[in-house]
Structure formats: structure tokens, C-alpha cells
Design an enzyme around this catalytic site. Structure first.
Site, short mmCIF file in Angstrom:
data_model
loop_
_atom_site.label_atom_id
_atom_site.label_comp_id
_atom_site.label_asym_id
_atom_site.label_seq_id
_atom_site.Cartn_x
_atom_site.Cartn_y
_atom_site.Cartn_z
N GLU A 92 0.88 -1.16 0.00
CA GLU A 92 0.00 0.00 0.00
C GLU A 92 0.92 1.22 0.00
O GLU A 92 1.65 1.46 0.96
CB GLU A 92 -0.85 -0.05 1.27
CG GLU A 92 -2.00 0.91 1.30
CD GLU A 92 -2.63 0.94 2.69
OE1 GLU A 92 -2.96 2.05 3.14
OE2 GLU A 92 -2.78 -0.10 3.33
N ASP B 149 -4.94 10.43 9.32
CA ASP B 149 -3.69 9.91 9.83
C ASP B 149 -3.29 10.57 11.14
O ASP B 149 -3.47 11.76 11.34
CB ASP B 149 -2.58 10.11 8.79
CG ASP B 149 -2.73 9.13 7.64
OD1 ASP B 149 -2.63 7.92 7.92
OD2 ASP B 149 -2.97 9.55 6.51
#
Lengths: 328, 267
Positions: free
Chosen positions: B49, B60
């Protein structure tokens, strides 16, 4: 020649700005939904103070995220929020201003939404925020309509409001959208038109998606969000409420911008002439009114949304003047 | 069938979880990043990924956010990410998933983006700020679109993810952003089992995997495990000694690979 100028005195609201219109509304909803905590992002600190106040009055906990740079230039409001029992969290990442404070508030909300409400202060963010904030703020426009009719027996010719995210502007514009009134939003032109030097999103932005909404956005050709600058922390944001993007595109509202310098001039002029110290945000609308009012035909009238008071900005303004070696 | 699906199917038959690595593209620098990726494959990583740095990475946490901001300060972006993906594809065999926020895609234009992504050898997409409700915009381009769920997702959302018939569903193991502290073990197991009752789509667990121990703990509950912040930590620790970094990445994945093997001889 020249228009009569009226001020809509949102600066006289409790907490010193229009922000309280929205925070009380959302906080009541949050309370009804069983939430016990409010999260807010703030630029100038006016929204933070208004959220902290709503939390205090309703007995809720409150956390406010604020960019490190904004905490410095709006120290008074940081102190006020803390006095009101809110926890003020400094955001020292990215631009250290409203955009990154909003990112941090979202991150908090993602993990705490079961017991917290994110109380967005501007007409931005995902649905239903832009609509909800507009509805709570449209009390401003409804009051203008009623009060102006009492004063002059008709509607004003022009209405001016500053636009960052655009909550005070959409609030005063909304009840007039279907009326014969010219509506003008004033964005922050900062130090000039180069990228990173201004926050004139509607003038210089492109379609983009940030904080859950498709609107206009200051971004580079690869979709990275650009840094912004404005003398006023409350306008220092790379996006704008989606309804403003729509009103610009439909042509119903005109959007212009004024520079830091002009805003400072508006700030000083209103203080000097009327004994009213406007917030630096609102001073942008004042500055544009000063430019346009003399050009308008006799008998026309112009309402400025004086969205907040400027006590919080006196330090910043004196710093600005000192740097330019200007003395009052 | 995409090679992402093939990998998932393979490990389902093997009854052990596939290992997915998340790594931020082009960091600490382009060549070192490529060396790390090759080392991950050597260590047993099955799917890569690849992250694209973005100025406002809302999903995030601190660790990965730091990488985003380092990247954007160096002027990295989606265009550079796609060029890099092509380089990755030329030097390893792992199926490639691109992790990017939505605005860069929107800005490039979906048609152009999809065409370039496919040409670069990318087979899947994770767009963390695109809600399940809007995921349809990415469909019809022959790209695997990976939906995400969280422990707080309602049954309605779980069913929505199930209806995507995706190569796998990315099950976030925390209430919050990447790299945050995990929920209690039992709560994650309950959550995976709850999702499992609604779908036959393979489930990948990620967002808080801090090492081999957790791979072992969840090996019977998830079809894949995504490791991101754990690798980011190693990169930050070793980037001053760049010649040691790829070896550390390989070592990390060798340990994870070992942890996914059934050590008790039965399931």
C-alpha cells in the site's frame, strides 16, 4: 453623492461577535442528542470563546483547537477561553492556523464522537454543517430586514460582509437572497495576489474538496492545499463555505477583496470616526465600504455587518504599525 | 481477477493472513524508499500500500502525518507518486494499492488519474476521506476500491461495505486515526466477528498493528494485516543510518511472516 452607511452591530453580542448565534444553537442540539462535550476549531478565537461560553452555560466540557501562530496573535481570546473553563490545545503542525486547527478538531471528533459534538464555527465542513450554521446565523439578516424597515421604511441598497469561511456573510445575506438588495462579500487580500500571501479563495481558488465539502479551494495544480496569509486570523483559511461558491457562480453575490493594509485602515478609521473598534475580520468589510460608499448615488444605503469587536486585535494592529514605523 | 484478489484468495486457502505493508512513497528519499520496498517483499510482504503525501491528511495520526508533511515540503504529490509507482512495479511483484486523499484525484480528474494509475501498474485504491456513500464515483475504471470500516461503524455501514464486493474490506482497529492506541484485544475480535457475520469479503485489520505479537493474536480473525506506523517508526529510527534501513525492514517483515504461521499446529 454617497451612500448612508449603517452598521449591523454583531460586535455588541455577548462574547463580542456573531459566533454566539451559532454556538448556542449547536450546543443546545448537542445537549439534546446526549453529548457531554464540545470540540471546536478556532482562528481568531471568537468562535472558541463563543463555544466555551455555550459549554459553560450548559454545563458541558469543551476543548478548543487553535493554531500556535493564532494563539500568539490572539492571546486575549486564549485567556478568555481558559477562564471559561475550556481546554485550549495548541496546534503547531502545518500552517499553525485555522486549517490545521480544523484538522486536529476532526481527528478528535473521529475518536470521541460518541460523547462529543464537533461545533464547527463557520459555514464549512460536511453536510449539514454549512446549512445548520447558515440557519443559526441568518438571524443577523432577519434582524437587519426588520430594523432597517423601521429606520428607513424599505430595504438597504447594499449589504457588505467579510468572508473567510463565510458564516457572518451567509447569515446576513441569506434572508436577502430573493430581495432587490446588492450583496457583496469581502475576502482577505492579504499582502498580494501571489500564492500563500492571501486568503481570497473565491477570487483565486479552484474547485476542490477539503474538510468534507466540495467548494472553492486555494490549492496548487496537484491538489495540495496552499498556505494562506491574512492579518486577521479569522479569515486565514484556504477554503470557503460551499454556499458562497454557489452564490458566486450564480452571480447573486459579488465577491471582492481588500489588502491587509486597507483592512488596518478600516480598523483605524472606524475607531476614530465612530468610537467603535471593529474586529480585523469585520474591518475588511469596513475598508471596502469606505472605498465604495462615496461612489454610490445619493439616497442609497449600505449596511456593513460588523461581525465582531476588535479589542482582541489591538496588539496585532500596534505590532503591524510599529513594523511600518507608523505611530498613532 | 486482480492480483490483489488472488493474493487474498491464496491466503484464505492457506488459512493465514496476508501481510500488507503501508509505506509513504518517495520517503526518506526515492531510492531508499525503493530499496525498502524491495526488502519488504523479501521479508514476505504480499501487497504494498503506497502512500501519497498530502497537505491535510485527516485520517492519519501524528507519525504518518509527519511523513505526509515531510513529503509535501519536498514538493511531492500525486504525479510524483504515480511515477514512483511505475518504478516500484518495475522492480517487484507485489500487487500495488495506492493510498491517497481525494482532492489530488479530483484535481487531476478521475479519467486521467485512473488511466495513469493503471498504466503505472496500480491495481487498487484506498481513499480514506471518501465516504462509503460516495465510493461509486471510483467504480467502473477496473480498479479495486477498498472500503473502510471502524469499530464504531453501524450495522448499516457494515452492510454498505459488504455490498461493494471489494477485494477486501479495510477494518480499522482503532477509534480514531492511524497509529493510535489499540482497543482491548477482545473488543477487536468481537468487532471483526461482527463484520464477518455480514460479509464473505476478506477482512484486513490495520491502523494499530504494533508488531508480530498482534499478527499472532489476530491471525485467526483477519484475512490480512496492514502494517504502517510500525514501519514508519523503524524508518524514523534508522534513516540516519540509511545503509541499515532496508535490512531492518526485511527483518521486521520476516518476524511478521513468522508470527502469521500457525504455531499450535491447528486452527
Amino acid at each position: 453623492m454617497g451612500a448612508r452607511i449603517y452598521l449591523k452591530r454583531e460586535d455588541l453580542n455577548h462574547t463580542g461577535s456573531h459566533k454566539i448565534n451559532n454556538t448556542l444553537g449547536q450546543a443546545l442540539l448537542a445537549k439534546r442528542m446526549g453529548k457531554e462535550r464540545l470540540i471546536a476549531e478556532t482562528g481568531a478565537g471568537q468562535h472558541g470563546v463563543a463555544t466555551a461560553t455555550a459549554a459553560a452555560v450548559l454545563g458541558m466540557k469543551c476543548t478548543v483547537y487553535m493554531g500556535a501562530r493564532d494563539m500568539q496573535r490572539q492571546r486575549l481570546n486564549v485567556f478568555r477561553m481558559r477562564m471559561l473553563g475550556a481546554e485550549v490545545k495548541e496546534v503547531s503542525k502545518g500552517s499553525q492556523t485555522l486549517k490545521d486547527a480544523t484538522n486536529e478538531a476532526f481527528r478528535d471528533f473521529i475518536q470521541s464522537f460518541e460523547y462529543s459534538h464537533m461545533l464547527i464555527g463557520s459555514a464549512v465542513g460536511p453536510h449539514p454543517y454549512p446549512m445548520m450554521v447558515r440557519d443559526f446565523q441568518s438571524v443577523i439578516g432577519r434582524e437587519v430586514k426588520e430594523q432597517f424597515k423601521n429606520l428607513e421604511g424599505r430595504l438597504p441598497s447594499y449589504i457588505l460582509a467579510c468572508v473567510g469561511g463565510g458564516s457572518n456573510a451567509i447569515g446576513i445575506f441569506y434572508p436577502f437572497l430573493k430581495e432587490e438588495v446588492k450583496l457583496i462579500g469581502v475576502e482577505a487580500g492579504g499582502r498580494g495576489i501571489s500564492p500563500g500571501e492571501h486568503c481570497a479563495t473565491l477570487a483565486k481558488g479552484d474547485d476542490g474538496i477539503l474538510h468534507g465539502a466540495l467548494s472553492r479551494l486555494l490549492q496548487d495544480e496537484n491538489g495540495q492545499i496552499l498556505d494562506t496569509h491574512s492579518i486577521s486570523a479569522g479569515l486565514d483559511y484556504p477554503g470557503v463555505g460551499p454556499e458562497h461558491a454557489y452564490l458566486r457562480e450564480s452571480g447573486r453575490v459579488s465577491y471582492v477583496n481588500v489588502s491587509d493594509e486597507e483592512a488596518i485602515n478600516g480598523f483605524l478609521k472606524l475607531s476614530e470616526y465612530e468610537g467603535i473598534i471593529p474586529a480585523l475580520e469585520s474591518a475588511h468589510a469596513v475598508a471596502y465600504a469606505i472605498k465604495m460608499a462615496p461612489e454610490l448615488p445619493t439616497g442609497s444605503s449600505l449596511v456593513i455587518n460588523l461581525s465582531g469587536r476588535g479589542d482582541k486585535d489591538t496588539e496585532e494592529v500596534s505590532r503591524y504599525l510599529e513594523e511600518r514605523q507608523e505611530v498613532l | 481477477m486482480s492480483s490483489i484478489r488472488k493474493q487474498m484468495l491464496h491466503y484464505q486457502q492457506e488459512q493465514k493472513p496476508a501481510l500488507i505493508a503501508f509505506i509513504m512513497g518517495l520517503l526518506p528519499n526515492e531510492d531508499l524508499c525503493l530499496d525498502c520496498i524491495k526488502a519488504l517483499e523479501q521479508g514476505g510482504c504480499d501487497i504494498l500500500e503506497l502512500g501519497v503525501p498530502f497537505t491535510d491528511p485527516l485520517a492519519d495520526g501524528e507519525m504518518i502525518e509527519r511523513f505526509h508533511h515531510r513529503g509535501t515540503k519536498q514538493g511531492l504529490n500525486l504525479k510524483r507518486g504515480l511515477e514512483f509507482a511505475q518504478r516500484v512495479k518495475n522492480s517487484c511483484n507485489m500487487p500495488l494499492i495506492l493510498f491517497t486523499y481525494y482532492n489530488p484525484l479530483y484535481r487531476m480528474g478521475l479519467d486521467k488519474f485512473m488511466q495513469e494509475a493503471r498504466a503505472a501498474g496500480i491495481e487498487g485504491l484506498i481513499v480514506p476521506d471518501l465516504p462509503l456513500d460516495e465510493m461509486y464515483v471510483l467504480k467502473g475504471y477496473g480498479m479495486e476500491i477498498i472500503p473502510m470500516l471502524a469499530p464504531s461503524s453501524t450495522d448499516e455501514r457494515v452492510q454498505m461495505a459488504a455490498q461493494q464486493q471489494a477485494a477486501f474490506i479495510y477494518c480499522v482497529s482503532v477509534r480514531g486515526v492511524t497509529g493510535m492506541r489499540n482497543l482491548p484485544e477482545q473488543e477487536i475480535k468481537d468487532y471483526l466477528q461482527r463484520v464477518r457475520t455480514d460479509t464473505r469479503t476478506p477482512l484486513a485489520l490495520g491502523f494499530g498493528i504494533s508488531g508480530p505479537q498482534q499478527v499472532e493474536t489476530f491471525r485467526d480473525y483477519a484475512n490480512a494485516v496492514v502494517v504502517g506506523s510500525y514501519l514508519a517508526r523503524i524508518i524514523e529510527e534508522y534513516e540516519a543510518l540509511p545503509w541499515l534501513l532496508p535490512g531492518q525492514m526485511e527483518k521486521a517483515f520476516l518476524e511478521l511472516s513468522k508470527a502469521r504461521e500457525d504455531q499450535h499446529g491447528s486452527i
